[in-house]
Design a protein around this motif. Structure first.
Motif: not given
Length: 148
Positions: A8-11, A16-18, A74-80
């Motif tokens: 998450d910190d990388v994302l 932020e920099l996009a 931000p999204c919900d991340g991987p399903a599994s």
């Protein structure tokens, strides 16, 4: 095995920099782009970012830097995190096994029908701390795998 998307910190930092420099691009959409935040392919109309990333397993001369896509928001991340992501099962994958001190220990290319077995075999080696899964055609980092 445990699957690891980008931290998450990388994302957060990449989002932020996009659009602010040559290393962090913002795209209104890029259908089919392999998203490293949720480990699926981008759909039409989904804004994404493209940025360079160096996974933490390889250090020194084994550190690799390459492009990765993620959702612009931000999204919900991987399903599994317990099974190989469905969106990344359709092509050969390069597997690179690293020791705890960041040295490449083993690796190879696995065909789609042998990915899980090859990952299990690499993780059965007690010297292997992490396996990086990459695109065999482009070499891009997709995700990391560790033991449960």
């Amino acid at each position: 095995m445990r699957i690891h998307a980008l931290p998450d910190d990388v994302l957060d930092r990449a989002r932020e920099l996009a659009g602010t420099d040559a290393h962090h691009e913002w795209h209104a959409e890029s259908p089919g782009a392999p998203l490293r935040c949720c480990l699926r392919k981008a759909g039409p109309g989904e804004p994404v970012i493209l940025f360079r990333y160096a996974p933490g397993a390889g250090v020194g001369p084994y550190e690799e830097l390459g492009p990765v896509f993620a959702h612009a928001e931000p999204c919900d991340g991987p399903a599994s995190t317990a099974e190989f992501p469905h969106a990344f099962r359709n092509a050969p994958r390069t597997l690179r096994a690293y020791t705890a001190d960041g040295r490449i220990h083993d690796g190879g290319v696995a065909q789609p029908d042998a990915l899980a077995q090859r990952l299990d075999a690499l993780l059965d080696d007690p010297l292997v701390a992490e396996v990086q899964v990459r695109s065999a055609s482009h070499g891009c980092f997709l995700f990391a795998v560790t033991r449960d």
